[in-house]
Design an enzyme around this catalytic site. Structure first.
Site, PDB file in Angstrom:
ATOM      1  N   ASP A  43      82.327  40.375  11.920  1.00 40.41           N
ATOM      2  CA  ASP A  43      83.119  39.604  12.888  1.00 40.41           C
ATOM      3  C   ASP A  43      82.134  38.801  13.739  1.00 40.41           C
ATOM      4  O   ASP A  43      80.922  39.045  13.702  1.00 40.41           O
ATOM      5  CB  ASP A  43      83.954  40.532  13.783  1.00 40.41           C
ATOM      6  CG  ASP A  43      84.786  39.756  14.820  1.00 40.41           C
ATOM      7  OD1 ASP A  43      85.408  38.747  14.437  1.00 40.41           O
ATOM      8  OD2 ASP A  43      84.784  40.127  16.004  1.00 40.41           O
ATOM      9  N   SER A  44      82.679  37.869  14.511  1.00 39.22           N
ATOM     10  CA  SER A  44      81.825  37.094  15.416  1.00 39.22           C
ATOM     11  C   SER A  44      81.370  37.934  16.610  1.00 39.22           C
ATOM     12  O   SER A  44      80.483  37.517  17.347  1.00 39.22           O
ATOM     13  CB  SER A  44      82.589  35.874  15.926  1.00 39.22           C
ATOM     14  OG  SER A  44      83.728  36.313  16.642  1.00 39.22           O
TER      15      SER A  44
ATOM     16  N   HIS B  81      90.173  40.002  17.930  1.00 43.29           N
ATOM     17  CA  HIS B  81      89.877  40.389  19.315  1.00 43.29           C
ATOM     18  C   HIS B  81      91.161  40.720  20.088  1.00 43.29           C
ATOM     19  O   HIS B  81      91.138  41.526  21.011  1.00 43.29           O
ATOM     20  CB  HIS B  81      89.184  39.238  20.062  1.00 43.29           C
ATOM     21  CG  HIS B  81      87.712  39.123  19.812  1.00 43.29           C
ATOM     22  ND1 HIS B  81      87.207  38.661  18.625  1.00 43.29           N
ATOM     23  CD2 HIS B  81      86.637  39.403  20.602  1.00 43.29           C
ATOM     24  CE1 HIS B  81      85.876  38.642  18.700  1.00 43.29           C
ATOM     25  NE2 HIS B  81      85.509  39.085  19.888  1.00 43.29           N
TER      26      HIS B  81
HETATM   27  N1  DGL Z   1      87.706  37.905  16.009  1.00 41.45           N
HETATM   28  C1  DGL Z   1      87.612  36.503  15.660  1.00 41.45           C
HETATM   29  C2  DGL Z   1      88.878  36.102  14.921  1.00 41.45           C
HETATM   30  O1  DGL Z   1      89.582  36.969  14.427  1.00 41.45           O
HETATM   31  C3  DGL Z   1      87.255  35.681  16.863  1.00 41.45           C
HETATM   32  C4  DGL Z   1      86.605  34.389  16.503  1.00 41.45           C
HETATM   33  C5  DGL Z   1      85.790  33.752  17.582  1.00 41.45           C
HETATM   34  O2  DGL Z   1      84.641  34.172  17.741  1.00 41.45           O
HETATM   35  O3  DGL Z   1      86.256  32.813  18.231  1.00 41.45           O
HETATM   36  O4  DGL Z   1      89.196  34.936  14.777  1.00 41.45           O
END
Ligand code: DGL
Length: 270
Positions: A9-10, A185
């Site tokens: 994930d980010s 998130h």
């Molecule tokens: N958890 C990421 C998603 O599901 C967040 C992406 C982001 O870093 O903006 O899109």
């Protein structure tokens, strides 16, 4: 097969999916990588998202993962097809599982999806839902303030409440009965979102269905861990490890034997 499942994930959002994978697949070892240093991905260009993702995936391939779960909607929207075509291991995203959950949940066929700017711009949820069920109407709304707010640990209180209220205002009065949290998130602030949308709207996310599909894939490929060794949980972040641990303990059931480490990813020069 004892090799671990890789999850990316980010930032910390994918932990909401990891939580469900650990719960449903208690024999599987997990390696999680959150690119906290470069979060949010949502407002970034497609080529940048791809480049960062490939760097994360290379890191996990070096750790010999047997299945990759892209626990980020933005990354799923922009890289899933390419990763599925090019990797030798199975790759699972979160958008199809989220779309399937929405279709199962709605009674009046009116669904809304919230996500990052990138996910909403990609139209991936609309396409995923409509390709299965063409009669469902889908309203989409980007909530670009949610990810920075969550990564900064603002999970409740007046500031969080007012950001949620302002971001969801365009969805009021649309007659939807189901709201898809199209960003991993967002389950972290699910209570605030549910309260704002009212009791007539079911707020759903893709974690449960993603873990279920991961389980099915492990069986299909014959790579589930059948041994009785206790699983290992390793969490890596590209950001500060202390704040990552602190935030993660607020949003998921951290396994007792979980280890946390900061990593620097190798930059891939194209
Ligand atoms: N958890 C990421 C998603 O599901 C967040 C992406 C982001 O870093 O903006 O899109």
């Amino acid at each position: 097969m004892k090799r671990p499942i890789g999850i990316i994930d980010s930032g910390v959002g994918g932990l909401t999916v990891a939580n469900e994978v650990i719960r449903q697949l208690p024999k599987e070892s997990i390696i999680y990588l959150g690119d906290t240093l470069r979060c949010p991905y949502g407002p970034r260009r497609k080529d940048e998202i791809k480049q960062f993702t490939f760097e994360m995936v290379n890191f996990l391939l070096d750790k010999d993962i047997k299945l990759l779960i892209i626990a980020c909607n933005t990354i799923t929207a922009y890289t899933l097809d390419e990763l599925q075509k090019n990797l030798k291991i199975p790759v699972l995203g979160v958008i199809q599982p989220g779309a399937r959950t929405a279709i199962k949940t709605t009674k009046n066929n009116k669904v809304a999806v919230i996500g990052t700017e990138g996910t909403i711009k990609s139209n991936a949820y609309y396409q995923a839902i409509r390709s299965i069920h063409p009669k469902i109407s889908v309203v989409s709304q980007a909530c670009p303030m949610f990810v920075p707010m969550i990564e900064n640990g603002i999970l409740k209180g007046p500031e969080a409440v007012s950001i949620v209220k302002e971001s969801l205002a365009p969805l009021k009065g649309k007659g939807i009965d189901t709201l898809v949290l199209g960003c991993t998130h967002y389950p972290v602030i699910k209570e605030l979102i549910s309260k704002e949308m009212g009791t007539k709207v079911k707020v759903i996310s893709s974690g449960i269905e993603t873990a279920r599909e991961a389980s099915a894939l492990l069986d299909l490929y014959g790579i589930a861990n059948k041994s009785n060794n206790s699983p290992e949980y390793k969490f890596y972040t590209t950001g500060e490890v202390d704040s990552f641990i602190q935030l993660s303990s607020q949003i998921f059931n951290k396994p007792d034997n979980g280890t946390f480490e900061k990593v620097e990813l190798k930059t891939l020069i194209k």
